[in-house]
Design a protein around this motif. Structure first.
Motif, PDB file in Angstrom:
ATOM      1  N   GLY A  20       8.277   5.108  -7.670  1.00 35.31           N
ATOM      2  CA  GLY A  20       7.534   5.972  -6.773  1.00 35.31           C
ATOM      3  C   GLY A  20       8.117   7.353  -6.586  1.00 35.31           C
ATOM      4  N   HIS A  45       3.311   0.517  -4.986  1.00 35.65           N
ATOM      5  CA  HIS A  45       2.316   0.388  -3.926  1.00 35.65           C
ATOM      6  C   HIS A  45       1.884   1.764  -3.419  1.00 35.65           C
ATOM      7  CE1 HIS A  45       2.903  -3.936  -3.787  1.00 35.65           C
ATOM      8  NE2 HIS A  45       4.211  -3.730  -3.742  1.00 35.65           N
ATOM      9  N   ASN A  46       1.809   2.723  -4.322  1.00 38.97           N
ATOM     10  CA  ASN A  46       1.344   4.063  -3.965  1.00 38.97           C
ATOM     11  C   ASN A  46       0.416   4.563  -5.055  1.00 38.97           C
ATOM     12  OD1 ASN A  46       3.029   4.751  -6.095  1.00 38.97           O
ATOM     13  ND2 ASN A  46       4.691   5.448  -4.772  1.00 38.97           N
ATOM     14  N   SER A  47       0.085   5.838  -5.009  1.00 40.99           N
ATOM     15  CA  SER A  47      -0.897   6.383  -5.953  1.00 40.99           C
ATOM     16  C   SER A  47      -0.435   6.290  -7.402  1.00 40.99           C
ATOM     17  CB  SER A  47      -1.198   7.844  -5.600  1.00 40.99           C
ATOM     18  OG  SER A  47      -0.023   8.637  -5.689  1.00 40.99           O
TER      19      SER A  47
END
Length: 621
Positions: free
Chosen positions: A158, A204-206
């Motif tokens: 991330g 768990h992000n873009s």
């Protein structure tokens, strides 16, 4: 203050320039491109190159004692200067690319790794020359090595460093032909895919969606056959479960419809590589080893495919029948949605195949509860597809690859569940048999797709009547003639040929109850096709089937009537006589293997032999 920086940066001694640069890094803001440009012009490119080379040098004395500090300074400056587009695209920056790649590959430079990636991305993206230098200098190999070594570093997930890695990979995929990648960097791309799969599972992000798009760009390429072969050689547990975890996470959470569609496209690619069993597998969905049910991915993929098919078909119907058709935007939208429908259809067909193989796997793959859920969703899906065809029929549409694909998925499912959507299928049967693909001049593939279902429903009187009432027998006869009319079909479409034969025989055997009427041209064409087939096969099963159909057709006519037909000659009739004679004289072992067909031939011969006087000569000889 800025004038003082520039005075030091322009100094004659390296010590002055370095002092000025240190001030620049502290007080000059990166977004102030005009100031960055003035500093770069004052410093000149040669000093930067010399500073980086000096920082990379080994040995003692002078600047080398502080080379890590100077290395950090030089990389930071390069990244900062290249944020100005015309500096990034300049020829001077190309010379730094191999050096920065060397820094990444040979030194522990985590502190400036992000700046190294930023420099490489900015220079590669700024010009074709910059990208060419990056590619030719081993950029893909470096990226593969770094993604493999960093994929389990927690602060990497991330991070901006990962984002830059993804951007570099997007650049490679966008500017390099798949042929070049396949010929030179298969192993590196395999490593990158495994690393991407890991990030796709844990993010768990873009960036999770960026990983999804990159995986699709690699695995869904039209020219990715060699890449897929390389991936098959990788141990599945090194990357395949991670793909499944990522797909499940997207399909069971609230994400944009476009991302759900991308997840389905990725699932289709994986199923194409590893088979439909790939959709089933118990995997850990998090680092705490919390296992997901083995059928979760399968159920999620089918449910989303059903939703996607319903939405896409509705949008396609609007574009085709209501939106203005003379615009390029409409044509492009129709093309894209047809492509997406094809991917969703492919997944559903794979799941149908999976269900059909359950009994062959002793029922261990799927439990009864899962099967019930799957069949319910499939029934709903097929009902939606039938509605789409009904709409097309009302609008007089008979040609289109989307219509053909719709018939294919219906045929696949009804072959397993012939009574599903029974009334609507019977209402549309004649229409489905008349559909053509974009490149077809007459219906053929639609009939082929429906043959598995037709061969089953015509085992019953009701099915025979349904096919006869829509003049479906003529379509099946025409399809059979095409299948056996070319040597190319004899092996490849053997299954289709026998299903066509089963359908024809089912109707002919029930001709009295169904009241089938065959015109002379249909009889002649079928007999010529049977003669051609029998002359080009040595398989006893094929000869017995051909002679059985021929026997049933001979009930309709006579030798004299056939020889009076302008498109029929004695050579063809003689070939059929020899076929029947061979089957009548077949060994006891062959007769036992094909007892039902042998009985049809022998009983038929006793009925009509008197109307075909020359057949007795063939039988005697």
């Amino acid at each position: 203050m800025e004038e003082e920086w520039l005075k030091l940066v322009k100094g004659e001694r390296d010590e002055q320039r370095l002092a000025g640069l240190l001030l620049v890094t502290k007080f000059c803001k990166a977004e102030d491109q005009s100031s960055v440009r003035r500093v770069y012009d004052a410093l000149g490119p040669h000093f930067l190159y010399r500073l980086l080379r000096t920082a990379m040098a080994s040995g003692g004395g002078g600047l080398n004692d502080n080379r890590n500090a100077y290395l950090s300074l030089s990389i930071t400056l390069l990244a900062a200067f290249c944020r100005v587009p015309d500096i990034a695209s300049s020829e001077d920056m190309l010379f730094h690319i191999p050096l920065v790649l060397e820094v990444i590959s040979t030194r522990s430079v985590l502190s400036v790794l992000e700046e190294c990636y930023e420099f490489l991305y900015l220079v590669s993206a700024a010009s074709e020359s910059g990208f060419a230098r990056f590619f030719e200098s081993g950029g893909i190999k470096m990226l593969a090595s770094q993604m493999r070594s960093l994929q389990d570093v927690k602060h990497y997930a991330g991070s901006h460093l990962m984002e830059l890695s993804f951007k570099l990979l997007q650049l490679i995929l966008g500017r390099t032909s798949s042929d070049i990648i396949q010929n030179n960097d298969l192993s590196e791309i395999s490593v990158i895919v495994a690393a991407l799969a890991r990030q796709f599972a844990v993010l768990h992000n873009s960036l999770k969606f960026e990983a999804l798009h990159l995986l699709n760009a690699i695995l869904s390429s039209k020219d990715s056959s060699q890449l897929r072969d390389a991936f098959r050689l990788l141990p599945q547990d090194s990357w395949s479960p991670n793909i499944r975890i990522g797909i499940m996470a997207i399909l069971q959470n609230r994400v944009a419809p476009a991302e759900r569609l991308q997840a389905l496209i990725l699932a289709e690619s994986m199923v194409s590589m590893y088979g439909e069993d790939w959709l089933i597998g118990q995997v850990s969905t998090n680092d705490a080893l919390d296992p997901a049910p083995a059928d979760m991915c399968l159920l999620l993929v089918l449910e989303q495919s059903r939703v996607e098919i319903a939405v896409l078909l509705n949008e396609l119907a609007y574009l085709k029948y209501e939106a203005p058709l003379d615009t390029s935007a409409t044509a492009e939208a129709i093309f894209l949605k047809r492509h997406n429908v094809a991917d969703a259809y492919s997944l559903v067909e794979r799941i149908i195949k999976l269900i059909s193989n359950v009994e062959g796997n002793d029922g261990n793959l799927l439990d009864e509860g899962t099967l019930t859920k799957l069949i319910h969703q499939l029934n709903e899906t097929i009902a939606v597809v039938l509605e789409y065809l009904e709409d097309a029929k009302e609008h007089g549409q008979k040609k289109g690859d989307d219509l053909l694909a719709s018939v294919r998925i219906i045929g696949s499912y009804l072959a397993e569940a012939p009574v599903a959507c029974k009334e609507k299928v019977q209402d549309l049967l004649g229409y489905m048999l008349s559909l053509e693909g974009e490149d077809e001049q007459r219906p053929f593939y639609a009939v082929c797709f429906l043959l598995p279902m037709l061969s089953q429903i015509t085992m019953e009187i009701e099915g025979c009547k349904a096919l006869a009432s829509c003049k479906g027998l003529e379509a099946v006869l025409d399809c059979f003639s095409k299948l056996v009319g070319s040597h190319a079909f004899l092996v490849e479409d053997n299954g289709c040929i026998f299903m066509a034969c089963d359908t024809i025989m089912n109707l002919l055997l029930k001709k009295d109850k169904v009241q089938i009427m065959l015109d002379v041209s249909a009889i002649v064409d079928l007999l010529k096709a049977l003669a051609h087939w029998s002359e080009n096969t040595d398989e006893m099963s094929s000869m017995m089937m051909a002679s059985s159909i021929c026997t049933l057709i001979f009930d309709y006519t006579s030798e004299e009537a056939l020889l009076n037909c302008p498109d029929f000659d004695y050579r063809t009739l003689s070939s059929l006589y020899l076929l029947i004679a061979r089957c009548l004289a077949s060994s006891e072992q062959d007769t036992k293997a094909y007892m039902d067909l042998s009985e049809i031939v022998s009983s038929g011969f006793s009925r009509w032999a008197h109307r075909y006087p020359h057949i007795r000569d063939a039988v005697k000889n």
